[in-house]
Scaffold this motif. Structure first.
Motif, PDB file in Angstrom:
ATOM      1  N   LEU A   1       0.833  -1.199   0.000  1.00 21.73           N
ATOM      2  CA  LEU A   1       0.000   0.000   0.000  1.00 21.73           C
ATOM      3  C   LEU A   1       0.869   1.252   0.000  1.00 21.73           C
ATOM      4  N   CYS A   2       0.626   2.115  -0.956  1.00 19.96           N
ATOM      5  CA  CYS A   2       1.423   3.331  -1.116  1.00 19.96           C
ATOM      6  C   CYS A   2       0.496   4.530  -1.216  1.00 19.96           C
TER       7      CYS A   2
ATOM      8  N   GLU B   1       1.726   6.320  -7.724  1.00 17.18           N
ATOM      9  CA  GLU B   1       0.931   5.688  -8.775  1.00 17.18           C
ATOM     10  C   GLU B   1       1.721   5.533 -10.066  1.00 17.18           C
ATOM     11  N   ASN B   2       2.512   6.557 -10.417  1.00 13.68           N
ATOM     12  CA  ASN B   2       3.318   6.483 -11.640  1.00 13.68           C
ATOM     13  C   ASN B   2       4.489   5.523 -11.517  1.00 13.68           C
ATOM     14  N   HIS B   3       4.761   5.055 -10.297  1.00  8.26           N
ATOM     15  CA  HIS B   3       5.846   4.100 -10.092  1.00  8.26           C
ATOM     16  C   HIS B   3       5.356   2.654 -10.215  1.00  8.26           C
ATOM     17  N   ARG B   4       4.041   2.463 -10.261  1.00  8.20           N
ATOM     18  CA  ARG B   4       3.504   1.097 -10.284  1.00  8.20           C
ATOM     19  C   ARG B   4       3.958   0.294 -11.507  1.00  8.20           C
ATOM     20  N   PRO B   5       4.012   0.874 -12.736  1.00  6.62           N
ATOM     21  CA  PRO B   5       4.518   0.079 -13.874  1.00  6.62           C
ATOM     22  C   PRO B   5       5.940  -0.426 -13.651  1.00  6.62           C
ATOM     23  N   LEU B   6       6.774   0.380 -13.000  1.00  5.78           N
ATOM     24  CA  LEU B   6       8.133  -0.064 -12.715  1.00  5.78           C
ATOM     25  C   LEU B   6       8.128  -1.166 -11.658  1.00  5.78           C
TER      26      LEU B   6
ATOM     27  N   GLN C   1       0.978  -3.493  -6.007  1.00  5.29           N
ATOM     28  CA  GLN C   1       1.041  -2.153  -5.414  1.00  5.29           C
ATOM     29  C   GLN C   1      -0.309  -1.474  -5.601  1.00  5.29           C
ATOM     30  N   ILE C   2      -0.869  -0.960  -4.523  1.00  8.20           N
ATOM     31  CA  ILE C   2      -2.140  -0.252  -4.572  1.00  8.20           C
ATOM     32  C   ILE C   2      -1.947   1.104  -3.908  1.00  8.20           C
ATOM     33  N   GLU C   3      -2.378   2.167  -4.591  1.00  2.54           N
ATOM     34  CA  GLU C   3      -2.188   3.518  -4.064  1.00  2.54           C
ATOM     35  C   GLU C   3      -3.485   4.038  -3.448  1.00  2.54           C
TER      36      GLU C   3
END
Length: 456
Positions: free
Chosen positions: A126-127, A132-137, A157-159
């Protein structure tokens, strides 16, 4: 996880998904590109064997800081700049709090985060929304490490929106500054928005969970009134906290028609909300302590407490009337002399006359001395995320966020209170014995609950 994280990085190199780059920080910025131009790295096609050799020599400490980095080979033209061959390792000659100086290369957060989640069996990471833009990485690392390193771990990863509270700063950088500059006395200072601080102040796990359940999880930033958290705590402590008597600003009362050598005991409920909590015996003597604010020589309008010539009820005990006030040379009150209606032992006059005011008291002979800390919001500004551009957090620190009271008088039942044990000090609020300094009681929250009215 340093060794495993390093091993996985070597596998990325061996499979052509990472390379050693030697762009300087200035060149990184220059070659970063923009939305219409891709990033550039002249070292992207460095042979696998060469990158692996350089990476191993980086670990061995052969190069100065900033000479090389390890970068993932993803997409230099990606519209998501986090995917433009991000740095996974850099050289740093620093002391690590666990590894000491064993390592001189350190993984970057965007690489270490998913790898450690995989190793620890995390299912949902949980972030806050800025990740959110880091989730693809994050997903890219999970996919590659599973494929190359024999793992079968699939954390997600869930924001969600950060929990912003009124009169509170959540910036760890600024909170650290408060600790390091001594404005607060540590991460567990009862004014801090940390779990250890809330625990020391007297908050319960149940109240915090209740609060979080009411707030819920959101995708949009919002500001939650801290009074809701306080309301959740009051609701619990009203049902569970034992009642005790404390006088924070004592002034002496002498009942001149009461025997000087006599002590009697009055049975007072431990918690009116919980009959099973039973009662306790509170000692009563000729000399008592009452609150300074419960007396007025010249009473303001609607003042219902002790004043010359007026009767007032001592909570759970006699009705008394102030006869005169004796003062010190400086004009301060030495003692208040009263007479008691000795047939009103249950607090009810025998002739049915009305007595409006009720005040609390402590036997002077049996009182326990203690200090009390009254805590309030650390910041005066309600929404610290919306402060003027020419201001900083420092401009809104509340100078009265803690008020230290000495010479307080407590009923004898509080002498054996354990550190962290919670009570309601009647008419004053909810308090607990401090876990770091047992000679102090911390005010957890006041009795006043204006937020409950807004919930109706």
């Amino acid at each position: 996880y340093f060794e495993k994280t390093y091993e996985f990085a070597e596998q990325l190199i061996l499979h052509g998904d990472a390379y050693v780059c030697e762009l300087t920080p200035e060149q990184f910025r220059e070659y970063r590109g923009d939305l219409t131009h891709p990033a550039v790295s002249p070292y992207r096609d460095r042979p696998v064997e060469e990158s692996l050799d350089l990476f191993r020599r980086m670990r061995a400490g052969e190069f100065p800081e900033g000479k090389y980095t390890l970068r993932a080979k993803i997409d230099l033209a990606s519209g998501n700049f986090n995917m433009r061959d991000p740095v996974f390792y850099r050289i740093r000659y620093i002391e690590h709090h666990r590894q000491e100086r064993k390592w001189c290369i350190f993984p970057m957060y965007d690489y270490a985060h998913p790898v450690q989640d995989m190793l620890e069996g995390i299912t949902y990471s949980l972030c806050s929304l800025e990740y959110e833009n880091h989730r693809p990485l994050y997903n890219w690392v999970v996919e590659k490490v599973n494929a190359y390193c024999g793992l079968d771990a699939h954390p997600r990863q869930i924001e969600f929106a950060r929990l912003n509270l009124t009169h509170t700063v959540m910036s760890k950088r600024f909170l650290r500054k408060l600790v390091e500059t001594g404005i607060v006395d540590g991460w567990d200072d009862p004014r801090m928005p940390t779990l250890c601080a809330l625990r020391r102040r007297g908050y319960t796990a149940h109240a915090i969970i209740d609060f979080l359940g009411r707030v819920g999880v959101a995708k949009n930033d919002s500001l939650v009134d801290i009074r809701l958290l306080e309301h959740c705590l009051r609701e619990e402590l009203n049902k569970t906290a034992l009642r005790r008597i404390a006088v924070t600003k004592p002034v002496k009362v002498v009942i001149e028609n009461y025997p000087a050598d006599q002590t009697e005991y009055f049975s007072i409920a431990n918690n009116p909300e919980d009959p099973e909590a039973g009662k306790r015996e509170v000692p009563f003597t000729r000399e008592l302590w009452i609150e300074e604010d419960d007396f007025a020589e010249v009473p303001p309008p609607k003042f219902q407490r002790m004043t010359p010539g007026r009767e007032v009820r001592l909570m759970g005990a006699y009705i008394v009337k102030c006869e005169r006030v004796e003062k010190n040379a400086d004009g301060s009150i030495s003692q208040i002399v009263c007479t008691a209606d000795l047939v009103s032992r249950d607090g009810m006059p025998s002739d049915g006359r009305k007595v409006r005011g009720t005040i609390h008291w402590v036997s002077a002979r049996h009182a326990v001395d203690s200090d009390i800390d009254l805590y309030d919001n650390l910041f005066t500004l309600e929404d610290v995320n919306d402060m003027p551009e020419d201001k900083t957090y420092d401009d809104y620190i509340n100078p009265e966020s803690v008020v230290h009271l000495t010479g307080c008088k407590l009923e004898p039942a509080l002498a054996g209170a354990a550190p962290g044990e919670r009570f309601q000090f009647v008419r004053l609020g909810y308090f607990c014995r401090d876990t770091k300094n047992p000679s102090i009681f911390n005010r957890t929250v006041s009795l006043k609950d204006s937020y409950a009215k807004t919930l109706k």
